[in-house]
Scaffold this active site. Structure first.
Site, PDB file in Angstrom:
ATOM      1  N   SER A 101      17.481   8.408   0.463  1.00 52.06           N
ATOM      2  CA  SER A 101      16.046   8.458   0.764  1.00 52.06           C
ATOM      3  C   SER A 101      15.350   9.443  -0.159  1.00 52.06           C
ATOM      4  O   SER A 101      15.612  10.644  -0.115  1.00 52.06           O
ATOM      5  CB  SER A 101      15.847   8.873   2.227  1.00 52.06           C
ATOM      6  OG  SER A 101      14.482   9.166   2.425  1.00 52.06           O
TER       7      SER A 101
ATOM      8  N   HIS B 265      16.310   4.356  -0.922  1.00 48.32           N
ATOM      9  CA  HIS B 265      15.603   4.129   0.343  1.00 48.32           C
ATOM     10  C   HIS B 265      14.215   4.755   0.219  1.00 48.32           C
ATOM     11  O   HIS B 265      14.077   5.945  -0.070  1.00 48.32           O
ATOM     12  CB  HIS B 265      16.418   4.796   1.452  1.00 48.32           C
ATOM     13  CG  HIS B 265      15.932   4.559   2.844  1.00 48.32           C
ATOM     14  ND1 HIS B 265      16.218   3.426   3.563  1.00 48.32           N
ATOM     15  CD2 HIS B 265      15.187   5.336   3.671  1.00 48.32           C
ATOM     16  CE1 HIS B 265      15.682   3.516   4.773  1.00 48.32           C
ATOM     17  NE2 HIS B 265      15.034   4.663   4.864  1.00 48.32           N
TER      18      HIS B 265
ATOM     19  N   ASP C 241      10.991   5.710   2.184  1.00 49.96           N
ATOM     20  CA  ASP C 241      10.427   5.921   3.519  1.00 49.96           C
ATOM     21  C   ASP C 241       8.903   5.965   3.433  1.00 49.96           C
ATOM     22  O   ASP C 241       8.329   6.910   2.901  1.00 49.96           O
ATOM     23  CB  ASP C 241      10.941   7.246   4.099  1.00 49.96           C
ATOM     24  CG  ASP C 241      12.356   7.129   4.632  1.00 49.96           C
ATOM     25  OD1 ASP C 241      12.617   6.180   5.404  1.00 49.96           O
ATOM     26  OD2 ASP C 241      13.187   7.986   4.286  1.00 49.96           O
TER      27      ASP C 241
ATOM     28  N   MET D  21       5.434   6.181   5.379  1.00 50.50           N
ATOM     29  CA  MET D  21       4.864   6.630   6.662  1.00 50.50           C
ATOM     30  C   MET D  21       3.350   6.748   6.533  1.00 50.50           C
ATOM     31  O   MET D  21       2.849   7.207   5.504  1.00 50.50           O
ATOM     32  CB  MET D  21       5.441   8.003   7.038  1.00 50.50           C
ATOM     33  CG  MET D  21       6.963   8.054   6.999  1.00 50.50           C
ATOM     34  SD  MET D  21       7.590   9.645   7.566  1.00 50.50           S
ATOM     35  CE  MET D  21       9.321   9.511   7.106  1.00 50.50           C
TER      36      MET D  21
ATOM     37  N   HIS E 242      11.578   1.141   3.851  1.00 49.98           N
ATOM     38  CA  HIS E 242      11.539   1.319   5.314  1.00 49.98           C
ATOM     39  C   HIS E 242      10.098   1.629   5.695  1.00 49.98           C
ATOM     40  O   HIS E 242       9.612   2.732   5.457  1.00 49.98           O
ATOM     41  CB  HIS E 242      12.501   2.469   5.673  1.00 49.98           C
ATOM     42  CG  HIS E 242      12.501   2.845   7.121  1.00 49.98           C
ATOM     43  ND1 HIS E 242      13.136   3.985   7.586  1.00 49.98           N
ATOM     44  CD2 HIS E 242      11.961   2.246   8.215  1.00 49.98           C
ATOM     45  CE1 HIS E 242      12.984   4.061   8.893  1.00 49.98           C
ATOM     46  NE2 HIS E 242      12.269   3.034   9.304  1.00 49.98           N
TER      47      HIS E 242
ATOM     48  N   MET F 251       7.317   2.575   8.085  1.00 54.46           N
ATOM     49  CA  MET F 251       6.996   3.195   9.378  1.00 54.46           C
ATOM     50  C   MET F 251       5.477   3.262   9.459  1.00 54.46           C
ATOM     51  O   MET F 251       4.871   4.338   9.385  1.00 54.46           O
ATOM     52  CB  MET F 251       7.640   4.593   9.451  1.00 54.46           C
ATOM     53  CG  MET F 251       9.154   4.523   9.626  1.00 54.46           C
ATOM     54  SD  MET F 251       9.978   6.064   9.171  1.00 54.46           S
ATOM     55  CE  MET F 251      10.192   5.792   7.416  1.00 54.46           C
TER      56      MET F 251
ATOM     57  N   ASP G 193      20.218   5.221   9.947  1.00 59.02           N
ATOM     58  CA  ASP G 193      19.319   6.148   9.239  1.00 59.02           C
ATOM     59  C   ASP G 193      18.965   7.325  10.142  1.00 59.02           C
ATOM     60  O   ASP G 193      18.450   7.141  11.248  1.00 59.02           O
ATOM     61  CB  ASP G 193      18.050   5.357   8.865  1.00 59.02           C
ATOM     62  CG  ASP G 193      17.026   6.156   8.075  1.00 59.02           C
ATOM     63  OD1 ASP G 193      17.307   7.305   7.689  1.00 59.02           O
ATOM     64  OD2 ASP G 193      15.924   5.604   7.848  1.00 59.02           O
TER      65      ASP G 193
END
Ligand code: DX5
Ligand code: ZN
Length: 215
Positions: free
Chosen positions: A6, A31, A33, A35, A64, A66, A173
């Site tokens: 990540s 990865h 992330d 957000m 990913h 979120m 994760d």
């Protein structure tokens, strides 16, 4: 075992060098992330980072999301060279539609379960997904403590995947390090995500990755 590192914990002052060190350390996927400060309390990065990650590493980009309303952003991430796009099943009445949208862009589609989300909520989605991601921390921040209470859930999903004819990867994760990884792999994970255990490892990125591989 696939290791997806990540990038939110890397040193952004040396972005390119850190990504090159990541490749040299033998990482399989990056990865990303994402957000939005709404679905989770934190805000990170958006699609504009992906082409730089791809250019510096040529690694598969494992996104990913979120965020609220992920369906509004699939096209942007796909066009920015995402290979895998995972969406949370919480707070989303259109999960299947969004999975189909991800596949229409030729990306692999994943679904993500927060710690409080039960396995039962994904049964009907199994025929449609390429990956299931189990969160072992509350999403929002790297550097949190691994929740061992999630191990039975990982194992239940492992069994569901093994019973199905689908080829589905099981990703885990949150809080994975050299001490917690063994339990995650034994519970049946195929893909592990790590940020702190790689980018904040005292002896450097390569040593961090080696410590994970040699658990
Ligand atoms: C948490 C993110 C994770 C996190 C992992 O919301 O989805 O990917 O960055 O960080 P560590 O490995 O430090 O728990
Ligand atoms: Zn993540």
């Amino acid at each position: 075992m696939i290791i997806s590192s990540s990038i939110i914990s890397l040193d952004f002052l040396s972005f390119e060098e850190e990504l090159k060190r990541t490749v040299q350390a033998g990482i399989d996927w990056l990865h990303i992330d994402v957000m939005d400060g709404l679905f989770v309390p934190n805000i990170t990065i958006g699609p504009m980072f992906l082409p730089f990650c791809k250019k510096a590493t040529n690694l598969p980009l494992d996104v990913h999301l979120m965020i609220n309303h992920p369906e509004r952003h699939i096209e942007a991430f796909a066009k920015a060279s995402a290979d895998h796009i995972s969406i949370h099943i919480e707070n989303n009445p259109n999960v299947l539609r969004t999975i189909q949208q991800i596949k229409e862009f030729d990306c692999k589609a994943g679904i993500v379960l927060n710690p409080a989300t039960p396995v039962e909520s994904i049964i009907e989605l199994l025929p449609f997904v390429d990956m299931i991601l189990v969160m072992t921390v509350n999403p929002g921040f790297s550097g949190q403590k691994f929740l061992p209470e999630m191990l039975p859930k990982i194992n239940t999903i492992r069994k569901l995947i093994d019973q199905s004819t689908q080829k589905i990867l099981l990703q885990v994760d949150g809080g994975i390090n050299k001490d917690t990884i063994k339990s995650v792999i034994e519970a049946g994970a195929d893909v592990i995500v790590a940020a702190t255990a790689i980018y904040k490892y005292p002896q450097g990125i390569k040593a961090g990755v080696d410590a994970l591989r040699n658990f």
